[in-house]
Design a protein around this motif. Structure first.
Motif, mmCIF file in Angstrom:
data_model
loop_
_atom_site.group_PDB
_atom_site.id
_atom_site.type_symbol
_atom_site.label_atom_id
_atom_site.label_comp_id
_atom_site.label_asym_id
_atom_site.label_seq_id
_atom_site.Cartn_x
_atom_site.Cartn_y
_atom_site.Cartn_z
ATOM 1 N N GLN A 1 0.819 -1.210 0.000
ATOM 2 C CA GLN A 1 0.000 0.000 0.000
ATOM 3 C C GLN A 1 0.854 1.262 0.000
ATOM 4 O O GLN A 1 0.417 2.315 -0.465
ATOM 5 N N ALA A 2 2.089 1.149 0.525
ATOM 6 C CA ALA A 2 2.944 2.335 0.656
ATOM 7 C C ALA A 2 3.875 2.536 -0.535
ATOM 8 O O ALA A 2 4.588 3.529 -0.590
ATOM 9 N N LEU A 3 3.862 1.612 -1.487
ATOM 10 C CA LEU A 3 4.797 1.733 -2.612
ATOM 11 C C LEU A 3 4.510 2.950 -3.480
ATOM 12 O O LEU A 3 5.396 3.448 -4.170
ATOM 13 N N GLY A 4 3.272 3.429 -3.448
ATOM 14 C CA GLY A 4 2.948 4.602 -4.238
ATOM 15 C C GLY A 4 3.426 5.906 -3.614
ATOM 16 O O GLY A 4 3.396 6.956 -4.251
ATOM 17 N N LYS A 5 3.883 5.848 -2.358
ATOM 18 C CA LYS A 5 4.368 7.044 -1.694
ATOM 19 C C LYS A 5 5.689 7.485 -2.301
ATOM 20 O O LYS A 5 6.460 6.674 -2.814
ATOM 21 N N SER A 6 5.973 8.751 -2.217
ATOM 22 C CA SER A 6 7.165 9.341 -2.835
ATOM 23 C C SER A 6 8.440 8.628 -2.407
ATOM 24 O O SER A 6 8.745 8.531 -1.214
ATOM 25 N N GLY A 7 9.175 8.103 -3.392
ATOM 26 C CA GLY A 7 10.486 7.527 -3.133
ATOM 27 C C GLY A 7 10.494 6.067 -2.743
ATOM 28 O O GLY A 7 11.531 5.410 -2.850
ATOM 29 N N ASN A 8 9.361 5.526 -2.282
ATOM 30 C CA ASN A 8 9.363 4.152 -1.787
ATOM 31 C C ASN A 8 9.671 3.139 -2.882
ATOM 32 O O ASN A 8 10.448 2.202 -2.671
ATOM 33 N N LEU A 9 9.062 3.297 -4.059
ATOM 34 C CA LEU A 9 9.291 2.347 -5.138
ATOM 35 C C LEU A 9 10.723 2.453 -5.646
ATOM 36 O O LEU A 9 11.357 1.445 -5.970
ATOM 37 N N ALA A 10 11.248 3.670 -5.713
ATOM 38 C CA ALA A 10 12.641 3.854 -6.121
ATOM 39 C C ALA A 10 13.578 3.180 -5.131
ATOM 40 O O ALA A 10 14.569 2.537 -5.515
ATOM 41 N N ASP A 11 13.270 3.290 -3.840
ATOM 42 C CA ASP A 11 14.088 2.635 -2.821
ATOM 43 C C ASP A 11 14.047 1.122 -2.980
ATOM 44 O O ASP A 11 15.061 0.434 -2.819
ATOM 45 N N LEU A 12 12.851 0.596 -3.299
ATOM 46 C CA LEU A 12 12.723 -0.848 -3.464
ATOM 47 C C LEU A 12 13.520 -1.330 -4.674
ATOM 48 O O LEU A 12 14.180 -2.368 -4.619
ATOM 49 N N PHE A 13 13.481 -0.577 -5.770
ATOM 50 C CA PHE A 13 14.263 -0.954 -6.945
ATOM 51 C C PHE A 13 15.763 -0.874 -6.655
ATOM 52 O O PHE A 13 16.543 -1.693 -7.137
ATOM 53 N N GLU A 14 16.164 0.123 -5.876
ATOM 54 C CA GLU A 14 17.579 0.228 -5.527
ATOM 55 C C GLU A 14 18.010 -0.976 -4.687
ATOM 56 O O GLU A 14 19.080 -1.556 -4.910
#
Length: 240
Positions: A90-103
């Protein structure tokens, strides 16, 4: 006072409530040391039974997000004291979270591909090949192809021979299924499945050849490509 919204009645109620509470923690509306509202209060707020709330809190407790304290109820734990790793979809859409996960994915899976190149067995190669074969025959991702995509990454993780690395790659790959669904909506070309399949094949060829550097390079290109197709800016994957 943190505000929660009533949820619709479905079989996923405990998950929905746990996700809502988790989002308040992630966003800082609930901080370490805060006590959650009582089961009775949460049941009234969400419009569900106390049993549903109890199950939702039990899931958060199992994830190490909250703990029960005598006389206080469920208390939010500091992230440094959580015993489990958790990706909140649910939080992946928050700013930066998805980028952090990809990193994070890059840091783990690029090195995993390199290890797989020097440690893989014939069975590992067979599993990777089967996963890629499942991507053939269609033009678009469906549930079967989403699972095949995840299966390929699990097979690479397993080929490292490191049980802990394999475990976390399995966990992350399961959470990234949703990003593949979203990519299908965001990506403007109609060759998503074809491009993904070819990137997987490059990784497999390098692992099969025992080429550690080539496997790392191919996996870095795949993860970088996946982030670009999703229009997610990633800081370091392309340089790993």
């Amino acid at each position: 006072m943190t505000e929660f919204r009533e949820v619709r009645r479905t079989s996923l109620l405990p998950d929905q409530i746990a996700a809502d509470i988790m989002s308040k923690i992630t966003e800082g509306q609930l901080v370490p040391g805060d006590t959650l509202p009582t089961e009775h209060a949460l049941a009234g707020t969400f419009g569900v039974s106390r049993n549903v709330v109890r199950e939702a809190i039990a899931r958060l407790r199992s994830d190490g997000v909250v703990e029960s304290r005598q006389g206080r109820g469920a208390v939010v734990k500091p992230i440094t004291e959580r015993e489990t790793f958790r990706v909140d979809i649910q939080a992946l859409g928050k700013s930066g979270n998805l980028a952090d996960l990809f990193e994070l994915r890059g840091l783990l899976e690029i090195e995993a591909a390199g290890l797989a190149a020097v440690r893989r067995t014939s069975l590992d190669l067979e599993d990777m090949g089967k996963a890629i074969a499942e991507l053939d025959g269609e033009l678009h991702f469906d549930e079967r192809r989403l699972e095949a995509d995840a299966a390929f990454h699990r097979a690479v993780g397993k080929a490292t021979g490191n049980a802990y690395l394999y475990g976390i790659i399995c966990y992350i790959s399961s959470r990234l299924k949703e990003t593949a669904r979203v990519t299908s909506d965001v990506y403007e070309k109609d060759d998503l499945l074809q491009v993904t399949r070819e990137e997987h094949r490059r990784v497999l060829r390098a692992i099969e050849a025992g080429d550690r550097t080539g496997a790392r390079t191919a996996m870095a290109a795949h993860i970088s490509g996946a982030s670009e197709r999703l229009k997610v800016p990633v800081r370091s994957v392309s340089r790993l």
